[in-house]
Scaffold this motif. Structure first.
Motif, PDB file in Angstrom:
ATOM      1  N   LEU A 531      88.789  57.354  15.891  1.00 28.76           N
ATOM      2  CA  LEU A 531      87.746  56.506  15.313  1.00 28.76           C
ATOM      3  C   LEU A 531      86.500  57.323  15.058  1.00 28.76           C
ATOM      4  O   LEU A 531      86.162  58.238  15.814  1.00 28.76           O
ATOM      5  N   SER A 532      85.802  56.969  13.998  1.00 28.59           N
ATOM      6  CA  SER A 532      84.514  57.601  13.714  1.00 28.59           C
ATOM      7  C   SER A 532      83.433  56.971  14.589  1.00 28.59           C
ATOM      8  O   SER A 532      83.603  55.882  15.133  1.00 28.59           O
ATOM      9  N   LEU A 533      82.317  57.664  14.700  1.00 24.07           N
ATOM     10  CA  LEU A 533      81.217  57.167  15.523  1.00 24.07           C
ATOM     11  C   LEU A 533      80.655  55.864  14.960  1.00 24.07           C
ATOM     12  O   LEU A 533      80.222  54.986  15.714  1.00 24.07           O
ATOM     13  N   SER A 534      80.680  55.701  13.646  1.00 27.99           N
ATOM     14  CA  SER A 534      80.141  54.482  13.037  1.00 27.99           C
ATOM     15  C   SER A 534      80.979  53.252  13.388  1.00 27.99           C
ATOM     16  O   SER A 534      80.429  52.164  13.606  1.00 27.99           O
ATOM     17  N   VAL A 535      82.301  53.390  13.477  1.00 22.14           N
ATOM     18  CA  VAL A 535      83.149  52.258  13.853  1.00 22.14           C
ATOM     19  C   VAL A 535      82.907  51.877  15.306  1.00 22.14           C
ATOM     20  O   VAL A 535      82.809  50.686  15.649  1.00 22.14           O
ATOM     21  N   ILE A 536      82.794  52.872  16.171  1.00 18.54           N
ATOM     22  CA  ILE A 536      82.513  52.590  17.585  1.00 18.54           C
ATOM     23  C   ILE A 536      81.166  51.891  17.720  1.00 18.54           C
ATOM     24  O   ILE A 536      81.016  50.932  18.492  1.00 18.54           O
ATOM     25  N   GLN A 537      80.178  52.357  16.957  1.00 18.07           N
ATOM     26  CA  GLN A 537      78.861  51.719  16.991  1.00 18.07           C
ATOM     27  C   GLN A 537      78.954  50.261  16.557  1.00 18.07           C
ATOM     28  O   GLN A 537      78.354  49.384  17.181  1.00 18.07           O
ATOM     29  N   LYS A 538      79.720  49.978  15.509  1.00 16.10           N
ATOM     30  CA  LYS A 538      79.851  48.603  15.015  1.00 16.10           C
ATOM     31  C   LYS A 538      80.520  47.712  16.054  1.00 16.10           C
ATOM     32  O   LYS A 538      80.105  46.552  16.255  1.00 16.10           O
ATOM     33  N   VAL A 539      81.527  48.217  16.759  1.00 13.99           N
ATOM     34  CA  VAL A 539      82.191  47.429  17.800  1.00 13.99           C
ATOM     35  C   VAL A 539      81.208  47.095  18.924  1.00 13.99           C
ATOM     36  O   VAL A 539      81.123  45.942  19.379  1.00 13.99           O
ATOM     37  N   LEU A 540      80.450  48.083  19.358  1.00  9.87           N
ATOM     38  CA  LEU A 540      79.482  47.854  20.432  1.00  9.87           C
ATOM     39  C   LEU A 540      78.398  46.873  19.990  1.00  9.87           C
ATOM     40  O   LEU A 540      77.947  46.021  20.774  1.00  9.87           O
ATOM     41  N   GLN A 541      77.974  46.982  18.734  1.00  6.82           N
ATOM     42  CA  GLN A 541      76.965  46.048  18.232  1.00  6.82           C
ATOM     43  C   GLN A 541      77.521  44.629  18.136  1.00  6.82           C
ATOM     44  O   GLN A 541      76.803  43.654  18.390  1.00  6.82           O
ATOM     45  N   ASN A 542      78.793  44.487  17.790  1.00 11.15           N
ATOM     46  CA  ASN A 542      79.420  43.164  17.763  1.00 11.15           C
ATOM     47  C   ASN A 542      79.407  42.524  19.151  1.00 11.15           C
ATOM     48  O   ASN A 542      79.213  41.308  19.287  1.00 11.15           O
ATOM     49  N   LEU A 543      79.621  43.341  20.168  1.00 14.55           N
ATOM     50  CA  LEU A 543      79.584  42.811  21.538  1.00 14.55           C
ATOM     51  C   LEU A 543      78.166  42.395  21.912  1.00 14.55           C
ATOM     52  O   LEU A 543      77.945  41.320  22.476  1.00 14.55           O
ATOM     53  N   LEU A 544      77.210  43.251  21.598  1.00  7.91           N
ATOM     54  CA  LEU A 544      75.823  42.977  21.995  1.00  7.91           C
ATOM     55  C   LEU A 544      75.254  41.764  21.277  1.00  7.91           C
ATOM     56  O   LEU A 544      74.449  41.020  21.841  1.00  7.91           O
ATOM     57  N   VAL A 545      75.643  41.547  20.025  1.00  8.63           N
ATOM     58  CA  VAL A 545      75.063  40.451  19.257  1.00  8.63           C
ATOM     59  C   VAL A 545      75.444  39.103  19.857  1.00  8.63           C
ATOM     60  O   VAL A 545      74.751  38.103  19.648  1.00  8.63           O
ATOM     61  N   GLU A 546      76.535  39.061  20.625  1.00  9.05           N
ATOM     62  CA  GLU A 546      76.937  37.822  21.289  1.00  9.05           C
ATOM     63  C   GLU A 546      76.600  37.837  22.772  1.00  9.05           C
ATOM     64  O   GLU A 546      77.102  37.017  23.537  1.00  9.05           O
ATOM     65  N   GLY A 547      75.753  38.775  23.178  1.00 11.47           N
ATOM     66  CA  GLY A 547      75.274  38.787  24.551  1.00 11.47           C
ATOM     67  C   GLY A 547      76.231  39.379  25.551  1.00 11.47           C
ATOM     68  O   GLY A 547      76.091  39.134  26.760  1.00 11.47           O
ATOM     69  N   VAL A 548      77.207  40.160  25.120  1.00 13.91           N
ATOM     70  CA  VAL A 548      78.170  40.797  26.027  1.00 13.91           C
ATOM     71  C   VAL A 548      77.659  42.198  26.354  1.00 13.91           C
ATOM     72  O   VAL A 548      77.414  43.003  25.447  1.00 13.91           O
ATOM     73  N   HIS A 549      77.489  42.490  27.636  1.00 19.20           N
ATOM     74  CA  HIS A 549      76.996  43.811  28.011  1.00 19.20           C
ATOM     75  C   HIS A 549      78.088  44.858  27.800  1.00 19.20           C
ATOM     76  O   HIS A 549      79.287  44.530  27.725  1.00 19.20           O
ATOM     77  N   ILE A 550      77.693  46.107  27.706  1.00 17.68           N
ATOM     78  CA  ILE A 550      78.634  47.206  27.468  1.00 17.68           C
ATOM     79  C   ILE A 550      78.585  48.204  28.622  1.00 17.68           C
ATOM     80  O   ILE A 550      78.752  49.409  28.416  1.00 17.68           O
TER      81      ILE A 550
END
Length: 696
Positions: A531-550
């Protein structure tokens, strides 16, 4: 100087690295191998030159760390003098009977020229120089170094905290903080090394006395027993050689001890010693006048050297007059020049890329009345709070937020502040210094006199009250906080709410580097291989936008590695990561108990949404307006019912619908959490309390 002592090939980078070992080998060789008188002259001359270089270097250093190698130089120079003492002692005892030049011209010159060939005078001069070096200069420098080391170590934690506070407040960059931390550590190490190195100088002074006594006694024995010299002749020859040898070693030792005292006794300043002497000692005309009067008074006393005293008094008075005249004319000339001269039109420089200033990720601007909260010289209470906010954010959310850059803004109201994200205002408010904000949580027993307002963080009704009413407000059920807490709470709320935008590529890379320290192979298998860094960033942002900690990055990385071969879509990967984090997500929403009280969809509404999903994809905007309005309305009614029961509004839906409904409800009902059946742990019991869509 290197080219004079060492071959030319030693002047390069590799040669400089070899200079130290070669010098140590040469000193050891001087102790073992016999040296001719000419070689002794060269090395004694070099020893004197080295001492002068060290003294002058200490004069021109601005701060002690500019001469950080000084403790090592002190040790090396001491060993050089002791090596020369051993070499010269060998020559004095073996060749001294041949004449006063047996040990070289330098020792002979110090024995004849400096003390006039009188060994009694030489002994007295040598003892005085040794006492000055040992009891005054070296002892004082050692004591200063000892106290400096103690204070430097005691002050290190405070200095480190001040650096961390500046870094957290955004006043300095990470590189500058790292440089300051290194400088603080080096300062403590320097004074500690100077404390120990001063002991070498003391030992050198004692060794000089012992070597001189041994040379005199040994010379008398060798001269009278082995060379048949008379006592008077042997005393004259060997005493002059021994005293000359002692003086030629002790004078450089005294110079270097003086340099040590200068280095450790100087106070931090942007000027060298010479400028400090002139600017602080000889720039006050009043001091010159008073000193001239005292010296002139002594000069007119009968029996005093009138010419010397009166001449000096006149010189001091003249210097005072010149200083006073200069101090009076300089300001007037500056004023005339400023009033009469027309400043030339400034020449406009060409625009460069340096004119483009980077936008701060997080910024806090305050009015001038709030400056004491962010000024470290005035306590800087808010700086410490911001440091705690960033630490708590990292512990709760799972990554370190960018530093908060703080500045004052005269365009704001005196008691106002403004919080910006990437240059755009995301929050503002007022904080009255000296007053307290009494917040109404909904269960107060009365009203308070003051300035009515609204809590900037959560929008609750509040009132600014005087400090004298703090206890009364607390007894009435108000939550009372000071101005610094108001700003800190607002900032903490906004940082947490905007965690998605704070997670940039740089933060994602730092997270992966942090995981890679413990599991390097795990990160290597994921990026950039799968995976590229941008895809990983998007996944983490999807979690954060719904209040899920990483915080559980290990599980996230393992899940992405497992499913990256099947899909590269960030939304599908997010769904798989949520399933893997299901236990943590449910624990975050339902911290207590095994029973989960949830809302669910009516079967008819569920079928309609599945058809919408199959026909138009997962885009919530493709939902028919009538269906969307009805869904939003009924979900709001069910959520209010949940909240009245004291429950968290959670909507449980099938996996394919979760992303669609979460995205749709995020704007209208952000308090509603949307979970899928696959995210629920098996040991949890589900209890349906509300049904959404029963009236469709």
């Amino acid at each position: 100087m290197n080219s004079f002592i060492f071959p030319a090939w030693l002047n390069g980078k590799g040669g400089k690295a070899l200079a130290g070992p070669i010098m140590i080998i040469m000193m050891l060789a001087m102790m073992i191998l016999p040296l001719p008188g000419f070689a002794l002259d060269i090395f004694f001359s070099f020893n004197i030159a080295l001492a002068i270089i060290i003294l002058l270097t200490s004069f021109y250093t601005v701060k002690p760390l500019d001469f950080m190698v000084f403790p090592t130089v002190l040790l090396v120079s001491t060993m050089l003098r002791l090596s020369l003492n051993v070499a010269s002692t060998r020559v004095v005892l073996t060749e001294g009977h041949t004449g006063p030049d047996a040990a070289g011209k330098v020792i002979e010159a110090f024995g004849h020229f400096l003390i006039g060939g009188n060994y009694a005078v030489g002994i007295v001069v040598f003892i005085i120089i040794t006492i000055i070096n040992f009891s005054v200069v070296t002892k004082g420098a050692g004591r200063i170094a000892e106290v400096g080391a103690r204070f430097a170590l005691d002050a290190m934690p405070g200095k480190q905290m001040a650096i961390d506070a500046d870094l957290n407040a955004g006043l300095i960059a990470e590189e500058e903080a790292r440089r300051r931390r290194t400088e603080v550590a080096q300062e403590a190490e320097f004074y500690g090394a100077m404390d120990g190195a001063s002991k070498y100088v003391k030992g050198d002074a004692v060794a000089g006395i012992l070597v001189t006594v041994i040379n005199v006694v040994g010379g008398l024995i060798v001269g009278m027993v082995q060379h048949d010299l008379g006592f008077a002749e042997a005393s004259k020859i060997y005493t002059l050689l021994a005293i000359g040898d002692g003086l030629v070693a002790q004078i450089p030792s005294l110079i270097i001890s003086t340099a040590a005292g200068i280095v450790v006794s100087r106070v931090a300043s942007e000027e060298d010693i010479g400028n400090q002497f002139i600017n602080q000692l000889f720039t006050k005309p009043e001091v010159m006048y008073i000193t001239a009067a005292i010296i002139g008074g002594l000069g007119v006393i009968p029996g005093m050297p009138h010419v010397a005293f009166i001449l000096l008094a006149g010189s001091l008075a003249g210097a005072g007059y010149m200083l006073k005249k200069r101090s009076q004319t300089a300001p007037s000339q500056e004023g005339v020049a400023a009033a009469s001269a027309v400043p030339p039109a400034p020449e406009m420089e060409e625009a460069t890329w340096q004119d483009i200033l980077p936008v701060d990720t997080l910024g806090l601007e305050v009015g001038y009345r709030l400056i004491p909260l962010v000024d470290k010289n005035q306590g800087g209470e808010l700086l410490r709070r911001i440091k705690g906010i960033r630490k708590k954010f990292a512990q709760d959310i799972g990554f370190l937020s960018p530093p908060v850059h703080i500045r004052d803004n005269l365009e704001l109201k005196p008691s106002s502040y403004r919080i910006a994200l990437k240059g755009v205002e995301i929050g503002s408010g007022d904080a009255n210094m000296g007053q307290y904000l009494a917040i109404d949580p909904g269960m107060v027993s009365g009203t308070l006199p003051g300035i009515p307002t609204t809590d900037p963080a959560f929008g609750l009704p509040a009132v600014w009250i005087d400090a004298s009413m703090r206890e009364q407000a607390q007894s009435m059920g108000y939550t009372v906080v000071d101005a610094g807490t108001v700003i800190a709470t607002h900032l903490n709320h906004l940082i947490t709410s905007n965690a998605t935008e704070l997670l940039g590529r740089h933060e994602v890379q730092q997270l992966l580097d942090h995981v890679g320290k413990e599991s390097p192979k795990l990160v290597e298998d994921l990026t950039p291989r799968l995976l590229s860094l941008s895809v990983i960033q998007k996944v983490l942002q999807n979690l954060l936008v719904e209040g899920v900690h990483i915080r559980d990055m290990r599980t996230i990385v393992e899940t992405l590695t497992e499913f990256a071969t099947q899909t590269q879509d960030a939304n599908e990967l997010t769904a798989q990561v949520r399933v893997a984090l299901g236990r943590a997500i449910v624990q975050q929403i339902f911290p207590n108990g095994n029973e989960l009280a949830v809302m669910t969809l009516d079967n008819k509404l569920e079928r309609l949404l599945m058809q919408t999903l199959q026909g138009h994809g997962a885009d919530g905007a493709s939902m028919e307006p009538g269906l969307a309005d009805t869904l939003a309305l009924q979900t709001e009614v069910a959520a209010q019912h949940q909240q009245q029961l004291g429950l968290t509004p959670v909507l449980l839906v099938p996996g394919p619908l979760r992303a669609l409904l979460a995205r749709f409800l995020r704007r209208t009902l952000p308090q509603v959490k949307v979970l899928s059946h696959a995210e629920l742990p098996e040991n949890k019991t589900i209890r349906v309390t509300s049904l959404v869509g029963g009236q469709i």
